[in-house]
Motif scaffolding. Structure first.
Motif, PDB file in Angstrom:
ATOM      1  N   MET A   1       0.898  -1.174   0.247  1.00 46.64           N
ATOM      2  CA  MET A   1      -0.118   0.009   0.156  1.00 46.64           C
ATOM      3  C   MET A   1       0.768   1.400   0.021  1.00 46.64           C
ATOM      4  O   MET A   1       1.947   1.242   0.608  1.00 46.64           O
ATOM      5  CB  MET A   1      -0.818   0.004   1.380  1.00 46.64           C
ATOM      6  CG  MET A   1      -1.568  -1.241   1.551  1.00 46.64           C
ATOM      7  SD  MET A   1      -3.104  -1.423   0.461  1.00 46.64           S
ATOM      8  CE  MET A   1      -3.947  -0.422   1.061  1.00 46.64           C
ATOM      9  N   LEU A   2       0.193   2.204  -0.707  1.00 49.35           N
ATOM     10  CA  LEU A   2       1.103   3.625  -0.501  1.00 49.35           C
ATOM     11  C   LEU A   2       0.202   4.361   0.548  1.00 49.35           C
ATOM     12  O   LEU A   2      -1.003   4.580   0.659  1.00 49.35           O
ATOM     13  CB  LEU A   2       1.123   4.344  -1.850  1.00 49.35           C
ATOM     14  CG  LEU A   2       1.435   5.749  -1.696  1.00 49.35           C
ATOM     15  CD1 LEU A   2       3.018   5.759  -1.603  1.00 49.35           C
ATOM     16  CD2 LEU A   2       0.821   6.530  -2.863  1.00 49.35           C
ATOM     17  N   LEU A   3       0.923   4.617   1.662  1.00 46.74           N
ATOM     18  CA  LEU A   3       0.312   5.450   2.802  1.00 46.74           C
ATOM     19  C   LEU A   3       0.546   6.972   2.710  1.00 46.74           C
ATOM     20  O   LEU A   3       1.629   7.393   2.272  1.00 46.74           O
ATOM     21  CB  LEU A   3       1.153   4.936   4.037  1.00 46.74           C
ATOM     22  CG  LEU A   3       0.498   5.656   5.333  1.00 46.74           C
ATOM     23  CD1 LEU A   3      -0.700   5.011   5.614  1.00 46.74           C
ATOM     24  CD2 LEU A   3       1.439   5.300   6.672  1.00 46.74           C
ATOM     25  N   PHE A   4      -0.516   7.818   2.771  1.00 44.80           N
ATOM     26  CA  PHE A   4      -0.300   9.267   2.759  1.00 44.80           C
ATOM     27  C   PHE A   4      -1.130  10.102   4.027  1.00 44.80           C
ATOM     28  O   PHE A   4      -2.069   9.260   4.225  1.00 44.80           O
ATOM     29  CB  PHE A   4      -0.430   9.933   1.259  1.00 44.80           C
ATOM     30  CG  PHE A   4      -1.684   9.438   0.760  1.00 44.80           C
ATOM     31  CD1 PHE A   4      -1.816   8.182  -0.195  1.00 44.80           C
ATOM     32  CD2 PHE A   4      -2.743  10.201   0.833  1.00 44.80           C
ATOM     33  CE1 PHE A   4      -3.253   8.176  -0.638  1.00 44.80           C
ATOM     34  CE2 PHE A   4      -3.953  10.042   0.573  1.00 44.80           C
ATOM     35  CZ  PHE A   4      -4.189   8.913  -0.397  1.00 44.80           C
ATOM     36  N   ASN A   5      -0.740  11.201   3.963  1.00 45.74           N
ATOM     37  CA  ASN A   5      -1.408  11.951   5.049  1.00 45.74           C
ATOM     38  C   ASN A   5      -2.345  13.067   3.981  1.00 45.74           C
ATOM     39  O   ASN A   5      -1.919  13.271   3.007  1.00 45.74           O
ATOM     40  CB  ASN A   5      -0.786  12.296   6.268  1.00 45.74           C
ATOM     41  CG  ASN A   5       0.066  13.635   5.613  1.00 45.74           C
ATOM     42  OD1 ASN A   5       0.614  13.620   4.564  1.00 45.74           O
ATOM     43  ND2 ASN A   5       0.178  14.485   6.427  1.00 45.74           N
ATOM     44  N   TYR A   6      -3.147  13.497   4.683  1.00 48.99           N
ATOM     45  CA  TYR A   6      -3.912  14.640   3.962  1.00 48.99           C
ATOM     46  C   TYR A   6      -3.714  15.677   4.881  1.00 48.99           C
ATOM     47  O   TYR A   6      -2.867  16.528   4.635  1.00 48.99           O
ATOM     48  CB  TYR A   6      -5.326  14.339   3.565  1.00 48.99           C
ATOM     49  CG  TYR A   6      -6.238  15.010   2.765  1.00 48.99           C
ATOM     50  CD1 TYR A   6      -7.014  15.992   3.205  1.00 48.99           C
ATOM     51  CD2 TYR A   6      -5.857  15.026   1.268  1.00 48.99           C
ATOM     52  CE1 TYR A   6      -7.610  16.754   2.119  1.00 48.99           C
ATOM     53  CE2 TYR A   6      -6.084  15.752   0.389  1.00 48.99           C
ATOM     54  CZ  TYR A   6      -7.188  16.749   0.886  1.00 48.99           C
ATOM     55  OH  TYR A   6      -7.534  17.531  -0.057  1.00 48.99           O
ATOM     56  N   SER A   7      -4.576  15.909   5.799  1.00 49.41           N
ATOM     57  CA  SER A   7      -4.274  16.959   6.831  1.00 49.41           C
ATOM     58  C   SER A   7      -3.169  16.242   7.691  1.00 49.41           C
ATOM     59  O   SER A   7      -3.001  15.261   7.585  1.00 49.41           O
ATOM     60  CB  SER A   7      -5.443  17.592   7.428  1.00 49.41           C
ATOM     61  OG  SER A   7      -6.061  16.605   7.924  1.00 49.41           O
ATOM     62  N   GLU A   8      -2.925  17.155   8.744  1.00 48.92           N
ATOM     63  CA  GLU A   8      -1.911  16.757   9.854  1.00 48.92           C
ATOM     64  C   GLU A   8      -2.022  15.224  10.185  1.00 48.92           C
ATOM     65  O   GLU A   8      -1.039  14.612  10.124  1.00 48.92           O
ATOM     66  CB  GLU A   8      -2.178  17.625  11.170  1.00 48.92           C
ATOM     67  CG  GLU A   8      -1.210  18.374  11.662  1.00 48.92           C
ATOM     68  CD  GLU A   8       0.130  18.057  10.909  1.00 48.92           C
ATOM     69  OE1 GLU A   8       0.786  19.016  10.310  1.00 48.92           O
ATOM     70  OE2 GLU A   8       0.876  17.489  11.885  1.00 48.92           O
ATOM     71  N   ASN A   9      -3.272  14.803  10.649  1.00 44.97           N
ATOM     72  CA  ASN A   9      -3.432  13.584  11.310  1.00 44.97           C
ATOM     73  C   ASN A   9      -4.274  12.535  10.597  1.00 44.97           C
ATOM     74  O   ASN A   9      -4.529  11.580  11.213  1.00 44.97           O
ATOM     75  CB  ASN A   9      -3.943  13.767  12.811  1.00 44.97           C
ATOM     76  CG  ASN A   9      -3.174  14.442  13.621  1.00 44.97           C
ATOM     77  OD1 ASN A   9      -1.821  13.974  13.318  1.00 44.97           O
ATOM     78  ND2 ASN A   9      -3.263  15.363  14.263  1.00 44.97           N
ATOM     79  N   GLU A  10      -4.512  12.878   9.392  1.00 47.44           N
ATOM     80  CA  GLU A  10      -5.550  11.782   8.639  1.00 47.44           C
ATOM     81  C   GLU A  10      -4.631  11.076   7.552  1.00 47.44           C
ATOM     82  O   GLU A  10      -3.993  11.715   6.832  1.00 47.44           O
ATOM     83  CB  GLU A  10      -6.522  12.593   8.445  1.00 47.44           C
ATOM     84  CG  GLU A  10      -7.821  13.012   9.343  1.00 47.44           C
ATOM     85  CD  GLU A  10      -8.766  13.749   8.548  1.00 47.44           C
ATOM     86  OE1 GLU A  10      -9.654  14.091   9.328  1.00 47.44           O
ATOM     87  OE2 GLU A  10      -8.687  14.242   7.313  1.00 47.44           O
ATOM     88  N   TYR A  11      -4.575   9.753   7.728  1.00 44.04           N
ATOM     89  CA  TYR A  11      -4.169   9.025   6.848  1.00 44.04           C
ATOM     90  C   TYR A  11      -4.892   8.015   6.050  1.00 44.04           C
ATOM     91  O   TYR A  11      -5.826   7.670   6.420  1.00 44.04           O
ATOM     92  CB  TYR A  11      -3.019   8.198   7.670  1.00 44.04           C
ATOM     93  CG  TYR A  11      -1.805   9.012   8.118  1.00 44.04           C
ATOM     94  CD1 TYR A  11      -1.927   9.817   9.386  1.00 44.04           C
ATOM     95  CD2 TYR A  11      -0.623   8.873   7.463  1.00 44.04           C
ATOM     96  CE1 TYR A  11      -0.867  10.570   9.570  1.00 44.04           C
ATOM     97  CE2 TYR A  11       0.511   9.606   7.804  1.00 44.04           C
ATOM     98  CZ  TYR A  11       0.199  10.575   8.825  1.00 44.04           C
ATOM     99  OH  TYR A  11       1.598  11.130   9.227  1.00 44.04           O
ATOM    100  N   PHE A  12      -4.406   8.008   4.677  1.00 45.86           N
ATOM    101  CA  PHE A  12      -5.070   7.053   3.783  1.00 45.86           C
ATOM    102  C   PHE A  12      -4.084   6.286   3.099  1.00 45.86           C
ATOM    103  O   PHE A  12      -3.022   6.379   3.270  1.00 45.86           O
ATOM    104  CB  PHE A  12      -5.661   8.100   2.845  1.00 45.86           C
ATOM    105  CG  PHE A  12      -6.579   9.118   3.437  1.00 45.86           C
ATOM    106  CD1 PHE A  12      -6.289  10.132   3.596  1.00 45.86           C
ATOM    107  CD2 PHE A  12      -8.259   8.574   3.468  1.00 45.86           C
ATOM    108  CE1 PHE A  12      -7.189  11.314   4.333  1.00 45.86           C
ATOM    109  CE2 PHE A  12      -8.897   9.561   3.920  1.00 45.86           C
ATOM    110  CZ  PHE A  12      -8.606  10.790   4.432  1.00 45.86           C
TER     111      PHE A  12
END
Lengths: 157, 1026
Positions: free
Chosen positions: B759-770
């Motif tokens: 998986m590729l993990l990334f964040n959007y705002s500070e604390n939200e990860y997708f």
């Protein structure tokens, strides 16, 4: 005792002649940027590999122009020391070392007893003392101390 | 007693004898292994022991003599076929051998040793052989002694001039000899002698007329009386060899000049009760007959001992025996060899320089010289090198003895013993390896009973292995024993205060096992006599580190363990040895890379550039099926860096004819790459160690002088990896261990765990990860706020001449928008989307492998397919396509016209893709049944053959894969009309042909929503034509 002298910037320095093997024109040096800045690099001289110390950098003088002439001084190794040198208590390093100097000057004779210790405000580790020859003052260097300092620094990093 | 104390003579004696005894040990061990006794082998052993006995007797070393004598007697029985090589016999002789070696190493040469135990052992074996045999033995013993006496006599003559093996004969000779006259030893065959002599007086008279007969190995009077048999006559005469030969008909080879001075004046040991002496000095009536019974002693002194082989039945075939490892040797100070090596190394380098400067292709003289130089150099190197095999062989004995002692059955294997390295370095490994081997036999391997219970072969195995890998030499000790229990080790370590319980929680399995190397550690309560108490492993580690190596251990419970010691090649080779290296140029400086570290070299051109992608701002190269990190070597070398960070690839400006090359380097089992300005080629270089002043530069493992005369530094891949902090992820493992993520992942000794997903993990705002599946990602790039342009509601960004539609997730998902102040973002370019699109996300991106256990309660139908925990964060898994659709509905809307109700069966083992596909083909008219594998799919079909209108199947599934399922379906006539679609990931493309062959109608890529939907729609429409 005989001192081989050389110029670095405007000052005259000397090392015991018994510790000098040879003088020659500069030859290509392979750089080693990651090493201590005072170590310019390494070079091959007739089958021997020697580390080149840039004396200007050692003494904190700014680098010379590329065009300015310079010379190389090959120091003796401990295996190559003659009896006389050992008797005088002179020390050399195990591996060949070359000093890059601006210009080599004459060999002077000095009476060891007249060599004065390094002045209090001269802080370099490798200044053995100051000798007088005629009306010149020659700063006598201890290359082994210089090398030890470099070794010490690199092991710390 | 003591001319024999001449120190140089003693030295010679001890070192030669020790060498001989070592060979004896090896030979004895191989003797055990064979069925039939190899007579040549036994002879060799016999000769060695015999010769030691002789010298020892001369030196007056009684203890040595007694042990050697018994050993010799046993060996003689063996070689004459009077007994077989039994374990007991070998044990006894080995014990005798050991005692002899010990005594030789003692400064007093064993004068004060108590050999009674060894003598006991030998004697008991001896009597057990001799006693059952009965009467024939006594004379046999004597006959054996006789032949031996004669054998020795011949040897005496040969050795006499070297002064090495005098005996009583020579001392008698010396006492009688007149120094003014030349002295000869004549080995004569009495039967021939009588034939050839012209005079009727008899040989003796003849001899006496032209010289003086001092002594003979048979009573002098007997010379004339006997007409068969052999003896040695010690004769003083002014005649020279040729004349003696012609006059008496004795072949010149049998006439040996003896130098009186070389005969030491040893006291004759007349009172010794050894059978040999009594046999020669008190001739008994039995003698002539036994002498007659002996076939002729050969005339050539060197072959004297083959007499013994002839006493055994001549019919016995000599099996091929291994060549004796003791050739002529010479003692030379090591210093001289090192000097020699330095000079020859210089010669090679100078020759290379000459070849570079001038063209010698016409000169044969030069090529001869060149070959000679290489030859000399390689030969000298040989003096300093030893094979790993020579070290490993020593352990054969240790393993054998230990096995017997512990009542275990252990087989010993050597692999890769041809590897050569510097002798002294190899010696440095001797002690640590010994300890490891002993440990292995003692602790790791189970008893035969235990092994049987565990369903293993009774016989355990120990492997000693050496090989080269990516610039390192690796020595391994492997066993198939119990394995090392990490948790018990850990517990013990906590008990011993080596670490605290909290610290231990953070350790991986491997790190726990490595605790055995901590000082003061030992799991056995009692020190066994074999491996001792707790001093072991940390000393092993230290010793290995002392020679510049590292040690690691891999283990699997119940299967065994491997201890691997690694040593960088440059340290292991003798300084000045030749090795192959790739010479590369970076910024005008040339460097050498050991060939073993180079995996591939790729010329840089536009195609190469197209394979370079960016992940997290760093370049990676797509090498076939893996992504390889590209590093800039200028960084560890501290040269001026290339700065292309954020500005595209370093190869963006590549033109045809560009000299740059991409070099793929190997570090253990991993690869990484670097781009160099030029590749000069592969050369054989002389490796010289790094000068002392540069030794802290760990990226270099040495230096060499190139043909141009310039020095080139040799790069050390290990040093580079360490300095750049490159962390290679093992398959199935996470980068950060010990945290929540670890529980999700299995890490095993062998390879992949099947059910993981990249998986590729990334964040959007500070604390939200997708997270999204990595396969869905084509590219990740960095963009800055300034690059984004707004046109009405939409945002765009220019990238390499392309205009990309930028999508912000917060518009479609109920999540926190990106921070306004943020100036830099990452842009994810998805794969399998034809429309130029980028998803704007935060800067924190990484790649991970997760097992497929995720929560699905949050499946909200808006695009979040599931969630999982990652390092204490909640990560949401996205269904990108539904998000895309919302972003650009006109571009991405899937069109399909079929409103027919349909029932679709999907077989897919991956939880993620099940969800994904289900989402993709979500339509009110379609009912979807999902199963895990081929077996379940088949069952479902069987239960209700007419239910389904379409089957979609993955290929890789457990129990029954897609191909099998398809084959089954096609074989069953009931399903003739049933369309079959195969699902594949991008890399399975080559299965396409196979799939169509077994009966799939269509082949579809899992992640491409449009394709999936349209294919499904198509298949439902068409009527299959069978």
């Amino acid at each position: 005792m005989q001192l081989s002298t050389f110029l670095i910037d405007t000052e005259t320095f000397g090392v015991p002649t018994l510790l000098v093997e040879e003088l020659f024109r500069p030859q290509p040096v392979t750089r080693v940027p990651s090493a201590d800045p005072r170590l310019e690099g390494i070079t091959n001289i007739r089958g021997k590999t020697a580390v080149v110390l840039n004396m200007r950098r050692c003494l904190g003088v700014s680098d010379a122009d590329e065009s300015v002439a310079n010379e190389m001084v090959l120091m003796e190794t401990s295996a190559g020391l003659v009896e006389e040198a050992k008797e005088l208590g002179l020390e050399a390093f195990n591996d060949p070392v070359i000093l890059r100097v601006d210009e080599s000057t004459s060999i002077c004779s000095v009476n060891p007893k007249t060599i004065q210790p390094a002045p209090a405000h001269v802080n370099q580790i490798f200044v053995e003392g100051v000798a007088k020859s005629g009306d010149r003052y020659i700063t006598v260097l201890s290359i082994t101390s210089l090398i030890n300092d470099i070794l010490h620094h690199s092991s710390e990093n | 007693m003591n001319e024999a104390q001449d120190p140089e003579l003693l030295e010679e004696f001890t070192s030669e004898s020790l060498q001989g005894l070592r060979d004896v040990e090896q030979d004895l061990l191989s003797l055990e292994g064979e069925g039939d006794v190899d007579v040549e082998l036994v002879n060799r052993i016999f000769r060695a022991v015999h010769s030691i006995k002789g010298s020892a007797s001369f030196m007056g070393l009684d203890n040595l003599v007694s042990v050697a004598h018994l050993g010799e007697t046993l060996l003689d029985l063996l070689r004459s076929g009077k007994t077989k090589a039994s374990g007991a016999l070998t044990d006894a002789v080995l014990a005798g051998n050991d005692a002899l070696m010990q005594m030789l190493e003692d400064p007093d040469l064993g004068a004060n040793f108590d050999c009674s135990e060894t003598l006991e052992k030998l004697n008991s074996v001896l009597s057990s052989i001799q006693n059952p045999s009965g009467s024939g033995n006594v004379s046999d013993g004597k006959a054996a002694a006789e032949s031996e006496a004669i054998a020795q006599a011949s040897e005496l003559v040969k050795e006499a001039s070297e002064g090495l093996e005098p005996g009583d004969h020579l001392s008698v000779v010396r006492s009688k000899a007149d120094p003014r006259f030349p002295l000869f030893g004549l080995e004569v065959d009495l039967s021939e002698l009588h034939h050839n002599v012209d005079t009727k007086e008899g040989v003796l008279e003849g001899l006496k007329s032209v010289g003086k007969v001092l002594h003979a190995t048979i009573p002098i009077e007997e010379i004339d009386k006997r007409d068969s048999g052999c003896c040695v006559i010690y004769y003083e005469t002014v005649l020279d060899v040729e004349m003696i030969s012609t006059h008496f008909g004795i072949p010149e080879e049998n006439i040996t000049a003896i130098d009186l001075k070389s005969i030491p004046a040893a006291p004759a040991k007349e009172d010794d009760s050894s059978p040999k002496d009594s046999a020669t000095e008190t001739p008994s009536p039995k003698q002539p007959t036994s002498e007659k019974n002996e076939p002729q002693v050969t005339k050539r002194p060197e072959k004297s001992t083959s007499s013994s082989s002839e006493t055994t039945s001549a019919a016995k075939k000599q099996p091929a025996s291994k060549p004796s490892s003791s050739e002529q040797t010479m003692r030379v100070p090591v210093r001289i060899l090192e000097e020699l090596l330095k000079w020859t190394g210089n010669m090679v380098m100078a020759r290379n320089q000459l070849m570079h400067e001038f063209d010698f292709s016409e000169s044969t003289a030069f090529s001869t010289l060149s070959q000679a130089i290489t030859g000399v150099h390689e030969t000298v190197i040989e003096t300093r090198m030893a094979t790993t095999g020579s070290l490993f062989e020593r352990y054969r004995r240790i393993v054998r003895d230990l096995a017997r002692q512990l009542g275990k059955e252990i087989a010993f294997h050597i692999e890769g013993g041809d590897l050569e390295l510097d002798r002294t370095i190899l010696e440095g490994f001797a002690d640590p390896l010994t300890h490891l081997v002993r440990n292995c036999c003692d602790h790791a391997l189970e008893t035969p009973a235990e092994r049987e219970e565990a369903d293993k072969n009774r016989q355990g195995n120990v492997y000693l292995r050496s090989y080269v890998q990516s610039g390192e030499i690796i020595l391994e000790v492997q066993d198939d024993g119990r394995g090392i229990p990490a948790d018990i080790i850990c517990r013990k370590a906590i008990e011993k205060g080596i670490l605290t319980a909290e610290e231990s929680e953070k350790l991986t399995e491997e790190q726990k096992v490595m605790l055995i190397f901590s000082p003061g550690f030992s799991t056995k309560e009692q020190a066994t006599s074999v491996s001792g108490r707790g001093v072991g492993m940390d000393v092993v580690k230290n010793n290995i580190e002392k020679v510049g190596g590292t040690i690691e251990v891999r283990t699997k419970m119940g299967e065994g363990s491997v201890f691997a010691a690694r040593l960088p090649l440059a340290k292991a080779l003798v300084s000045s040895s030749l090795t192959a290296a790739l010479i590369v140029e970076i910024d005008g400086e040339k460097f050498a890379v050991p060939e073993t570290a180079v995996s591939e070299i790729i010329r840089c051109d536009a195609t190469t550039n197209s394979h370079i992608h960016q992940v997290d701002g760093r370049e990676v190269y797509q090498l076939r099926d893996q992504l390889v990190a590209l590093i800039d070597l200028r960084v560890p070398l501290e040269m001026a860096e290339l700065s292309t960070f954020g500005e595209g690839n370093q190869l963006d400006d590549v033109q045809p004819g560009d000299s740059r090359c991409l070099v793929i380097l190997q570090y253990r089992n991993h690869l990484f790459g670097t781009i160099v300005d030029n590749v000069i080629g592969i050369q054989e270089i002389i490796v010289r160690s790094t000068p002392r002043l540069l030794q802290n530069e760990t990226v270099f493992s040495g230096h060499t002088v190139l043909g141009t005369g310039r020095v080139a530094l040799i790069l050390d891949v290990n040093g580079i990896v360490t300095k750049m902090n490159l962390e290679f992820i093992e398959k199935g493992k996470q980068r950060k261990e010990g945290e929540q993520g670890e529980k999700r992942v299995t890490s095993t000794l062998s390879s992949d765990s099947p059910a993981t997903q990249k998986m590729l993990l990334f964040n959007y705002s500070e604390n939200e990860y997708f997270a999204i599946p990595l396969e869905l990602v084509a590219l990740i790039e960095r963009v800055s706020k300034a690059d984004l342009q707004k046109v009405g509601e939409n945002e765009f960004c220019q990238f390499k001449n392309e205009t990309i539609s930028v999508m912000r997730l917060c518009k479609f998902l109920p999540i926190t928008p990106l921070c306004e102040d943020q100036s830099e973002f990452c842009l994810i370019r998805p794969a399998a989307v034809e429309y130029p699109l980028g998803i704007l996300v935060g800067m924190d991106t990484s790649v991970l492998e997760v097992a497929e256990t995720f929560e699905t309660r949050l499946d909200d139908g808006h695009g979040v397919v599931g969630t999982f925990m990652w390092q204490d964060r909640l990560v949401m898994m996205l269904d990108l396509f539904s998000v895309f659709e919302k972003h650009a509905p006109e571009k991405l809307r899937i069109e399909d016209n079929s409103d027919q109700p349909a029932k679709i069966l999907i077989a897919e083992d991956s939880l993620f893709f099940r969800k994904l596909i289900a989402q993709y083909i979500k339509k009110p008219e379609w009912t979807v049944d999902i199963v895990n594998d081929g077996v379940e799919a088949w069952d479902a079909l069987q239960k209700n053959p007419s239910r389904y209108n379409l089957v979609i199947s993955d290929i890789n599934m457990p129990r029954m894969d897609g191909f099998e399922l398809a084959t089954l379906i096609r074989e069953d006539r009931r399903f003739d009309q049933l369309p079959l679609i195969a699902l594949t990931t991008m890399s399975d493309d080559h299965f396409r042909q196979k799939g169509l062959a077994v009966g799939f109608d269509r082949y579809v890529i899992k992640i491409d929503k449009r394709e999936v939907r349209s294919t499904v729609a198509d298949c439902l429409k068409i009527k299959r034509n069978r």
